[in-house]
Motif scaffolding. Sequence first.
Motif, mmCIF file in Angstrom:
data_model
loop_
_atom_site.group_PDB
_atom_site.id
_atom_site.type_symbol
_atom_site.label_atom_id
_atom_site.label_comp_id
_atom_site.label_asym_id
_atom_site.label_seq_id
_atom_site.Cartn_x
_atom_site.Cartn_y
_atom_site.Cartn_z
ATOM 1 N N SER A 51 0.836 -1.203 0.000
ATOM 2 C CA SER A 51 0.000 0.000 0.000
ATOM 3 C C SER A 51 0.868 1.249 0.000
ATOM 4 N N PHE A 52 1.924 1.236 0.813
ATOM 5 C CA PHE A 52 2.790 2.406 0.920
ATOM 6 C C PHE A 52 3.402 2.764 -0.431
ATOM 7 N N LEU A 53 3.987 1.778 -1.118
ATOM 8 C CA LEU A 53 4.660 2.058 -2.383
ATOM 9 C C LEU A 53 3.682 2.440 -3.483
ATOM 10 N N SER A 54 2.532 1.769 -3.541
ATOM 11 C CA SER A 54 1.583 2.063 -4.622
ATOM 12 C C SER A 54 1.009 3.471 -4.476
ATOM 13 N N VAL A 55 0.710 3.892 -3.232
ATOM 14 C CA VAL A 55 0.185 5.242 -3.004
ATOM 15 C C VAL A 55 1.293 6.282 -3.170
ATOM 16 N N LEU A 56 2.488 5.966 -2.651
ATOM 17 C CA LEU A 56 3.620 6.872 -2.781
ATOM 18 C C LEU A 56 3.870 7.243 -4.239
ATOM 19 N N ASP A 57 3.830 6.229 -5.122
ATOM 20 C CA ASP A 57 4.157 6.496 -6.515
ATOM 21 C C ASP A 57 3.054 7.220 -7.270
ATOM 22 N N LEU A 58 1.873 7.279 -6.695
ATOM 23 C CA LEU A 58 0.820 8.102 -7.278
ATOM 24 C C LEU A 58 1.028 9.565 -6.901
ATOM 25 N N PHE A 59 1.303 9.826 -5.630
ATOM 26 C CA PHE A 59 1.379 11.201 -5.141
ATOM 27 C C PHE A 59 2.734 11.844 -5.378
ATOM 28 N N ILE A 60 3.801 11.060 -5.387
ATOM 29 C CA ILE A 60 5.128 11.640 -5.555
ATOM 30 C C ILE A 60 5.298 12.238 -6.950
ATOM 31 N N VAL A 61 4.586 11.682 -7.915
ATOM 32 C CA VAL A 61 4.652 12.171 -9.297
ATOM 33 C C VAL A 61 3.691 13.330 -9.510
ATOM 34 N N ASN A 62 2.572 13.318 -8.794
ATOM 35 C CA ASN A 62 1.535 14.324 -8.984
ATOM 36 C C ASN A 62 2.077 15.745 -8.833
ATOM 37 N N VAL A 63 2.854 15.981 -7.759
ATOM 38 C CA VAL A 63 3.379 17.319 -7.490
ATOM 39 C C VAL A 63 4.548 17.657 -8.407
ATOM 40 N N ALA A 64 5.276 16.606 -8.859
ATOM 41 C CA ALA A 64 6.534 16.829 -9.584
ATOM 42 C C ALA A 64 6.388 16.767 -11.102
ATOM 43 N N LEU A 65 5.173 16.715 -11.620
ATOM 44 C CA LEU A 65 4.993 16.559 -13.068
ATOM 45 C C LEU A 65 5.722 17.619 -13.900
ATOM 46 N N PRO A 66 5.661 18.912 -13.536
ATOM 47 C CA PRO A 66 6.393 19.901 -14.357
ATOM 48 C C PRO A 66 7.891 19.613 -14.436
ATOM 49 N N ALA A 67 8.515 19.196 -13.313
ATOM 50 C CA ALA A 67 9.956 18.917 -13.302
ATOM 51 C C ALA A 67 10.280 17.675 -14.134
ATOM 52 N N ILE A 68 9.438 16.630 -14.040
ATOM 53 C CA ILE A 68 9.681 15.410 -14.816
ATOM 54 C C ILE A 68 9.544 15.692 -16.308
ATOM 55 N N GLN A 69 8.501 16.424 -16.659
ATOM 56 C CA GLN A 69 8.263 16.743 -18.068
ATOM 57 C C GLN A 69 9.440 17.512 -18.654
ATOM 58 N N ALA A 70 9.981 18.447 -17.910
ATOM 59 C CA ALA A 70 11.146 19.200 -18.390
ATOM 60 C C ALA A 70 12.366 18.294 -18.496
ATOM 61 N N GLY A 71 12.513 17.354 -17.553
ATOM 62 C CA GLY A 71 13.675 16.479 -17.534
ATOM 63 C C GLY A 71 13.754 15.526 -18.703
ATOM 64 N N ILE A 72 12.605 15.094 -19.206
ATOM 65 C CA ILE A 72 12.598 14.159 -20.350
ATOM 66 C C ILE A 72 12.286 14.883 -21.659
ATOM 67 N N HIS A 73 12.197 16.211 -21.597
ATOM 68 C CA HIS A 73 11.878 17.021 -22.778
ATOM 69 C C HIS A 73 10.569 16.551 -23.421
ATOM 70 N N GLY A 74 9.575 16.321 -22.562
ATOM 71 C CA GLY A 74 8.297 15.807 -23.039
ATOM 72 C C GLY A 74 7.291 16.904 -23.309
ATOM 73 N N THR A 75 6.256 16.543 -24.038
ATOM 74 C CA THR A 75 5.158 17.466 -24.315
ATOM 75 C C THR A 75 4.180 17.457 -23.143
ATOM 76 N N ILE A 120 0.025 7.998 5.237
ATOM 77 C CA ILE A 120 1.421 8.391 5.442
ATOM 78 C C ILE A 120 2.152 8.436 4.098
ATOM 79 N N ALA A 121 1.845 7.466 3.232
ATOM 80 C CA ALA A 121 2.475 7.440 1.903
ATOM 81 C C ALA A 121 2.089 8.662 1.088
ATOM 82 N N SER A 122 0.832 9.107 1.218
ATOM 83 C CA SER A 122 0.410 10.291 0.460
ATOM 84 C C SER A 122 1.139 11.539 0.960
ATOM 85 N N VAL A 123 1.317 11.661 2.283
ATOM 86 C CA VAL A 123 2.059 12.791 2.836
ATOM 87 C C VAL A 123 3.508 12.752 2.360
ATOM 88 N N THR A 124 4.122 11.560 2.463
ATOM 89 C CA THR A 124 5.510 11.399 2.041
ATOM 90 C C THR A 124 5.660 11.721 0.560
#
Length: 448
Positions: free
Chosen positions: A15-39, A142-146
């Motif tokens: 549960s921790f890892l599956s929720v973590l990987d949903l929320f950790i990307v949600n906030v960081a999408l602009p940085a990831i998109q710039a990092g891979i030069h994506g649309t 806790i995973a969502s907060v992390t």
Amino acid sequence: MSYRRASLYIVCTASFLSVLDLFIVNVALPAIQAGIHGTNGDGQMIMALYLLGHAIFLITGARMGDYYGHKKIFIWSMLLFTLASACCAAAQTATQLNTGRFLQGAFAAFMVPQSIAFIQLLFPEQHERSKALGVYGAIGGIASVTGQSLGGLLPEIAGWRWLFIVNLPIGLIAVIIAKSYLEEPAPTIKGKPDYAGILLLSSGLMALIYPLIRGRETAWPLWSIILIPVSLLLLTLFTFSQRKKDGLIDLQLFRNRDFNIGLGAVVAYFIVQDSYFFMNTMMLQLGMGLSSGLTGIYFVAQGSGFVIAALYSIKLVAVYGKRILQTGVLLMIAMLLMHILFITTSAYLFVVILFLYGLGCGAVLPSLLTLSLRKIPVSLAATAAGTYVTFQQISIALGICITGGLFLQLLGDTPTWQQWLQAYRSATGVNIFFLVIVCYLLARLKRT
């Protein structure tokens, strides 16, 4: 620490890892998109493909545990999830990253139902099971907060690849401990899996969820409109195919009144849950110009409230029953009204509103799972868990489509500040409507 308590924490890593990987990307999408030069489309698919892989294979993943053993499926899916995380961290292109995200979601769909099945098996008494499921839900909080905090901070401190690298030690340690410590329950079904049912269900869910996620972004082309009725046909055929013995889903599961009402409440609740984060991330970063780090800190306030309420609600629900959940939903509704009124005022006031909203979420979410599964026989535990989380994932897609779609439609291409406010307030009003539906469905649950 007792064996059962230690085993509970081991299986909760899923549960921790599956929720973590949903929320950790949600906030960081602009940085990831710039990092891979994506649309922009590439960035949106980073979230969508994870949800898609997760939703398609949850019921199948649950049933594989019944056939081949919950421990074996848990360990292998955790190991493969960790490997997919490494692939995401090493990705050089948008295609490589999105392939890794789909695989992450698919392998998470196999490991999460095993953890809930283990809880049902480890804690057969309803009172103990309710507490264990509450701990499971709190760990998800806790995973969502992390995830929200790391998603905001890691791209600024160490780079976006560390969003996926953090999974590696957790996943590998969980595999090693589970292999040595967990006891393998005997498989509950003999024979071969229902491969025809797997094909019908997977195809039907793919045809339903993918156009819901992608259709809005591409102005609803003809293929997206055609796929939705096709999905309903495939899912209807799947339902008829499950009338045979030992299918992918035992249809007696849906004879449980509380489970059916719980599924309805899950749909309405999760339409709100992730569209809320989607809209607020856009509003804070793009509308108000805040950094990803500061946005993450804002969401930590919300997540902290969630964790506190989740931990205490486990005990309170045992005494007061569904009234705790109803109070939580009413608090969420009140705080969404406060979002509409005060998002542009003092930052300190908005942090308090976010914290109180998190308290409401924490009073509802962990115990909603508990109340839905409380009378499910142990033999149906994994299937019930897979079905529950499948409805949850479909609802996330619906939320992005309905509430998120309205939000983006009202924004337009080059929004003014007034358009940002109008879109945010209108879409938040729709979320309030769905929470009212959750209130109604909770009222229909039998008193506990």
